[in-house]
Design an enzyme around this catalytic site. Structure first.
Site, short mmCIF file in Angstrom:
data_model
loop_
_atom_site.label_atom_id
_atom_site.label_comp_id
_atom_site.label_asym_id
_atom_site.label_seq_id
_atom_site.Cartn_x
_atom_site.Cartn_y
_atom_site.Cartn_z
CD GLU A 231 -16.29 -8.44 -34.37
OE1 GLU A 231 -15.27 -8.36 -33.67
OE2 GLU A 231 -16.47 -7.79 -35.39
CG ASP A 250 -12.76 -5.49 -39.69
OD1 ASP A 250 -11.55 -5.69 -39.82
OD2 ASP A 250 -13.39 -5.73 -38.64
CG HIS A 255 -12.85 -12.84 -41.56
ND1 HIS A 255 -11.60 -13.30 -41.82
CD2 HIS A 255 -12.71 -11.87 -40.62
CE1 HIS A 255 -10.72 -12.64 -41.06
NE2 HIS A 255 -11.37 -11.77 -40.34
CE LYS A 354 -15.32 -3.88 -34.93
NZ LYS A 354 -14.75 -5.11 -34.37
CE LYS A 359 -15.99 -14.49 -31.14
NZ LYS A 359 -14.82 -13.89 -31.60
#
Ligand code: NDP
Length: 502
Positions: A231, A250, A255, A354, A359
């Site tokens: 990301e 997260d 995912h 992050k 991305k």
């Protein structure tokens, strides 16, 4: 020969009338994702007819204020505002205080709405609230009779639970137990919107509707598999949530684990939710026990200040709402192995973080090099091996990389990419991932959702890893810092180079 197209009817071609009740309706998820998804479904004629949406939260709002608030939050303002106005007629708001009295009132309100709007007693309850409220709402729905289908037969009641589903194995089991006190498993929809992305769904088609890939999809031909979700954004305004979560909870538990099981699973005996979930569960059960102490590879990182998109950005610890000595990882790399005949000793590299340079979301199947380099004498160098990339971001695409010869007398090899890019072939607007999962829930289709055993297996794999990372005497010392806008910590650059293609 013209290209053949085989379709089943879209699963929700005629979704049943229903009321969608959203708890946490004053919040970010509702205004940024759920309502735009529902509106886009309406705009494409895919909503049930009739339908109603009831927003619930503690804030006091009238129906009109709720509608105006949602309209003001739309990122893409509709070209034809009258479409929104028509849609908004179906939006209602109820203040709830998460006690029996307010749920009693809610039950009465829904009954009245059913009578007025002919929504047939069918309800979807979407929990767009902080996770600590999930059990409380499930209990209140049970106590107020809203979860019971028998009372309103043939009306149905379904509950959508947002991520994160639990904080570790124990809390995930506890949440499942509470849900099961009031809902049957087939009423529960544990969301993972990654699963609704077209390329993710296409992974199964690619693997099991083509005969050329599957014979190569194993340890004999695959060198490694990379699963990456980087990301560019930082923690933004979600520090309160992220500080207690971190990248492993997260992104990895849900995912990345879903992408891993889709890539690694055996062919299910048929394309049916339980058959697919059975195969997914087997993959998680076959994951080799992960122990940092015994040498399993994991690198945790946290972004420090840097530059992204030409602007300076603060480090994680300087973000609003973050502890100045926070040990929370914003980046992780894990090397996993699946102990079965197909995948023995093939490394699976999972990476997410992050504030990385770009991305990118992709699965990389890196095939082995050719067994004998017959061009070596001419070229004097290595030949790149074939690679298949299943990409969901920046483009939904599938790319196959292979060697060709440049035209002309000289013997020059050239790496070429044969690709299928979704938007080049399908101009028609497709549904966004949230719209797809909502529609599937209305249709009662569990294919894209986690089943109880899958989510518990995923936590049972990850919880010991989290414990090892978090219970070490100084977790912050195992953090590798990386500048925002880079490709992550120095310690993973070699693996990162294998996965990013730039
Ligand atoms: P918010 O923090 O915006 O909370 C949603 C609403 O819940 C608030 O508007 C508030 O409404 C209510 N609320 C907050 N705290 C409490 C409390 N202690 N007791 C009762 N009600 C409370 O959350 P999000 O909308 O960002 O996310 C909702 C859920 O969806 C979370 O579980 C999150 O993890 C998940 N999620 C969110 C994503 C996102 O992009 N935002 C993405 C993926 C998942 P009021 O005060 O009016 O009652």
């Amino acid at each position: 020969m013209p290209a053949r197209q085989l379709c089943n009817l879209e699963p929700a071609a005629t979704p049943e009338p229903c009321i969608i009740v959203i708890f946490g309706a004053s919040g970010d998820l509702t205004s940024r994702k759920l309502i735009p998804a529902l509106f886009s479904m309406y705009d494409q004629g895919k909503m049930p007819d009739p339908f109603s949406i009831v927003g619930c939260s503690r804030s006091a709002m009238s129906d009109t204020e709720f509608r105006e608030h949602l309209f003001s939050q739309l990122q893409d303002q509709p070209e034809d505002v009258s479409r929104w106005q028509d849609f908004a007629q179906n939006l209602h708001y109820q203040t709830v205080t998460y006690d029996t009295e307010s749920f009693g009132k809610l039950a009465d309100f829904l009954q009245e709405l059913d009578r007025n709007e002919q929504t047939a007693g069918n309800r979807v309850f979407d929990l767009a609230v902080p996770p600590k409220l999930y059990p409380r709402i499930a209990e209140l729905l049970g106590q107020s009779g809203l979860s019971r289908e028998e009372d309103r037969f043939p009306g149905w009641a379904r509950i959508i639970v947002e991520k994160p589903f639990g904080h570790d194995l124990e809390s995930a089991i506890a949440l499942n137990n509470t849900l099961h006190e009031h809902f049957k498993e087939e009423q529960i929809f544990r969301i993972d919107h990654y699963m609704a992305k077209e390329t993710v769904q296409n992974t199964l088609i690619l693997r099991f509707a083509n005969s050329i890939f599957e014979p190569l999809w194993n340890r004999h031909h695959v060198e490694y598999i990379g699963i990456m979700a980087s990301e560019e954004l930082g923690v933004g305004n979600r520090a309160g949530y992220y500080e207690h979560t971190g990248v492993l909870r997260d992104m990895f538990q849900n995912h990345l684990m879903q992408l891993l099981v889709l890539t690694a699973m055996e062919p299910p005996y048929r394309y049916e939710a339980n058959a697919v979930q059975d195969e997914k569960a087997k993959v998680i059960r076959s994951l080799r026990k992960f122990s940092i102490e015994q040498g399993s590879r994991i690198v945790l990182g946290q972004y420090s200040e840097g530059t992204t998109g030409g602007s300076s950005v603060p480090g994680y610890r300087d973000e609003k709402g973050v502890d100045s000595r926070s040990p929370t990882p914003t980046f992780a790399f894990m090397e996993l192995f699946i102990d079965n005949w197909r995948w023995q000793d093939v490394p699976f590299y999972l990476i997410s973080g992050k504030r990385l340079r770009r991305k990118k979301t992709r699965i990389i199947i890196q095939f082995k090099k050719v067994p004998h380099l017959l061009f070596k004498d001419i070229l004097g160098e290595d030949i790149g091996a074939n690679r298949l990339v299943i990409e969901t971001y920046p483009e939904e695409a599938i790319r196959l990389i292979f060697q060709t010869k440049d035209p002309g007398m000289a013997m020059c090899l050239h790496e070429m990419t044969m690709d299928f890019v979704y938007h080049e072939h399908y101009q028609k607007i497709t549904l966004d991932a949230y719209a797809r999962v909502l529609l599937d829930c209305i249709a009662g289709d569990h294919m894209l959702f986690w089943r109880q055993d899958g989510i518990e297996l995923s936590w049972s794999f990850l919880t010991p890893v989290l414990q090892e990372c978090e219970e070490c005497p100084s977790p912050e010392r195992q953090l590798h810092f990386y500048p925002a806008g880079s490709w992550g910590p120095e310690a993973v650059q070699q693996t990162m180079n294998l996965l990013i293609d730039e």
